[in-house]
Write a protein that holds these residues in place. Structure first.
Motif, short mmCIF file in Angstrom:
data_model
loop_
_atom_site.label_atom_id
_atom_site.label_comp_id
_atom_site.label_asym_id
_atom_site.label_seq_id
_atom_site.Cartn_x
_atom_site.Cartn_y
_atom_site.Cartn_z
N VAL A 1 -23.31 33.23 -22.90
CA VAL A 1 -23.57 33.80 -21.58
C VAL A 1 -23.75 35.32 -21.70
O VAL A 1 -24.67 35.90 -21.11
N LEU A 2 -22.90 35.99 -22.47
CA LEU A 2 -23.04 37.42 -22.66
C LEU A 2 -24.34 37.77 -23.38
O LEU A 2 -25.00 38.75 -23.03
N ILE A 3 -24.72 36.98 -24.38
CA ILE A 3 -26.00 37.21 -25.06
C ILE A 3 -27.15 37.09 -24.07
O ILE A 3 -28.07 37.91 -24.04
N GLY A 4 -27.11 36.09 -23.21
CA GLY A 4 -28.14 35.90 -22.20
C GLY A 4 -28.18 37.03 -21.19
O GLY A 4 -29.25 37.51 -20.80
N VAL A 5 -26.98 37.48 -20.77
CA VAL A 5 -26.92 38.58 -19.81
C VAL A 5 -27.48 39.86 -20.43
O VAL A 5 -28.27 40.58 -19.79
N PHE A 6 -27.08 40.17 -21.66
CA PHE A 6 -27.59 41.37 -22.31
C PHE A 6 -29.09 41.28 -22.58
O PHE A 6 -29.83 42.25 -22.40
N ALA A 7 -29.56 40.11 -22.98
CA ALA A 7 -31.00 39.95 -23.22
C ALA A 7 -31.78 40.13 -21.92
O ALA A 7 -32.84 40.77 -21.89
N THR A 8 -31.25 39.57 -20.84
CA THR A 8 -31.90 39.72 -19.54
C THR A 8 -31.90 41.18 -19.09
O THR A 8 -32.90 41.68 -18.56
N ALA A 9 -30.79 41.87 -19.32
CA ALA A 9 -30.70 43.28 -18.94
C ALA A 9 -31.69 44.12 -19.74
O ALA A 9 -32.38 44.99 -19.18
N VAL A 10 -31.79 43.87 -21.03
CA VAL A 10 -32.74 44.62 -21.86
C VAL A 10 -34.17 44.33 -21.44
O VAL A 10 -35.00 45.24 -21.30
N PHE A 11 -34.49 43.08 -21.20
CA PHE A 11 -35.82 42.71 -20.77
C PHE A 11 -36.14 43.34 -19.41
O PHE A 11 -37.26 43.84 -19.18
N GLY A 12 -35.18 43.35 -18.50
CA GLY A 12 -35.38 43.96 -17.19
C GLY A 12 -35.60 45.46 -17.30
O GLY A 12 -36.46 46.02 -16.60
N MET A 13 -34.85 46.14 -18.15
CA MET A 13 -35.03 47.58 -18.33
C MET A 13 -36.40 47.89 -18.94
O MET A 13 -37.06 48.85 -18.54
N LEU A 14 -36.83 47.09 -19.90
CA LEU A 14 -38.15 47.29 -20.49
C LEU A 14 -39.25 47.10 -19.43
O LEU A 14 -40.23 47.85 -19.38
N THR A 15 -39.09 46.10 -18.60
CA THR A 15 -40.06 45.85 -17.54
C THR A 15 -40.10 47.02 -16.56
O THR A 15 -41.18 47.50 -16.19
N TRP A 16 -38.93 47.50 -16.16
CA TRP A 16 -38.86 48.62 -15.23
C TRP A 16 -39.48 49.88 -15.83
O TRP A 16 -40.22 50.59 -15.15
N GLN A 17 -39.21 50.14 -17.09
CA GLN A 17 -39.78 51.31 -17.76
C GLN A 17 -41.30 51.21 -17.85
O GLN A 17 -42.01 52.19 -17.66
N THR A 18 -41.80 50.02 -18.15
CA THR A 18 -43.24 49.82 -18.25
C THR A 18 -43.92 50.06 -16.91
O THR A 18 -44.94 50.75 -16.82
N ILE A 19 -43.36 49.51 -15.84
CA ILE A 19 -43.93 49.68 -14.51
C ILE A 19 -43.87 51.15 -14.11
O ILE A 19 -44.85 51.71 -13.57
N SER A 20 -42.76 51.80 -14.37
CA SER A 20 -42.61 53.21 -14.03
C SER A 20 -43.61 54.07 -14.80
O SER A 20 -44.23 54.98 -14.23
N PHE A 21 -43.78 53.80 -16.06
CA PHE A 21 -44.75 54.55 -16.87
C PHE A 21 -46.17 54.34 -16.37
O PHE A 21 -46.95 55.29 -16.28
N ASN A 22 -46.51 53.09 -16.04
CA ASN A 22 -47.85 52.81 -15.55
C ASN A 22 -48.13 53.54 -14.24
O ASN A 22 -49.23 54.07 -14.03
N ARG A 23 -47.15 53.59 -13.34
CA ARG A 23 -47.34 54.30 -12.08
C ARG A 23 -47.53 55.79 -12.32
O ARG A 23 -48.39 56.42 -11.70
N ALA A 24 -46.71 56.36 -13.19
CA ALA A 24 -46.83 57.79 -13.48
C ALA A 24 -48.18 58.10 -14.12
O ALA A 24 -48.82 59.10 -13.78
N LEU A 25 -48.61 57.26 -15.03
CA LEU A 25 -49.89 57.46 -15.70
C LEU A 25 -51.04 57.35 -14.71
O LEU A 25 -51.97 58.17 -14.71
#
Length: 81
Positions: A8-32
């Motif tokens: 469960v912790l591995i899944g939670v951390f993997a989901t958190a990392v994936f979510g942060m990567l998604t948020w960073q990508t969207i934020s970068f695309n908007r800024a660009l």
């Protein structure tokens, strides 16, 4: 690694990392996209200024051409006056 809590912790951390990567990508695309749009606006203004200058030069060249033709007609005697 056989405990359910570990998975469960591995899944939670993997989901958190994936979510942060998604948020960073969207934020970068908007800024660009915002930067590119503002650059396009600045370039459009510059192109309009350059086009206005070319139009002014064209008008001066047309006037100069008219004057040279008048002088040529006068010098070579083809002036209708």
């Amino acid at each position: 690694m056989t405990e359910p809590q570990v998975w469960v912790l591995i899944g939670v951390f993997a989901t958190a990392v994936f979510g942060m990567l998604t948020w960073q990508t969207i934020s970068f695309n908007r800024a660009l996209r915002t930067s590119i749009d503002s650059l396009r606006e600045v370039m459009d203004v510059r192109f309009e200024a350059v086009n206005a200058r070319f139009d002014a030069v064209d008008a001066k060249i047309d006037a100069l051409d008219r004057d040279v033709q008048a002088l040529t007609r006068h010098v070579f005697g083809t002036d209708p006056r």
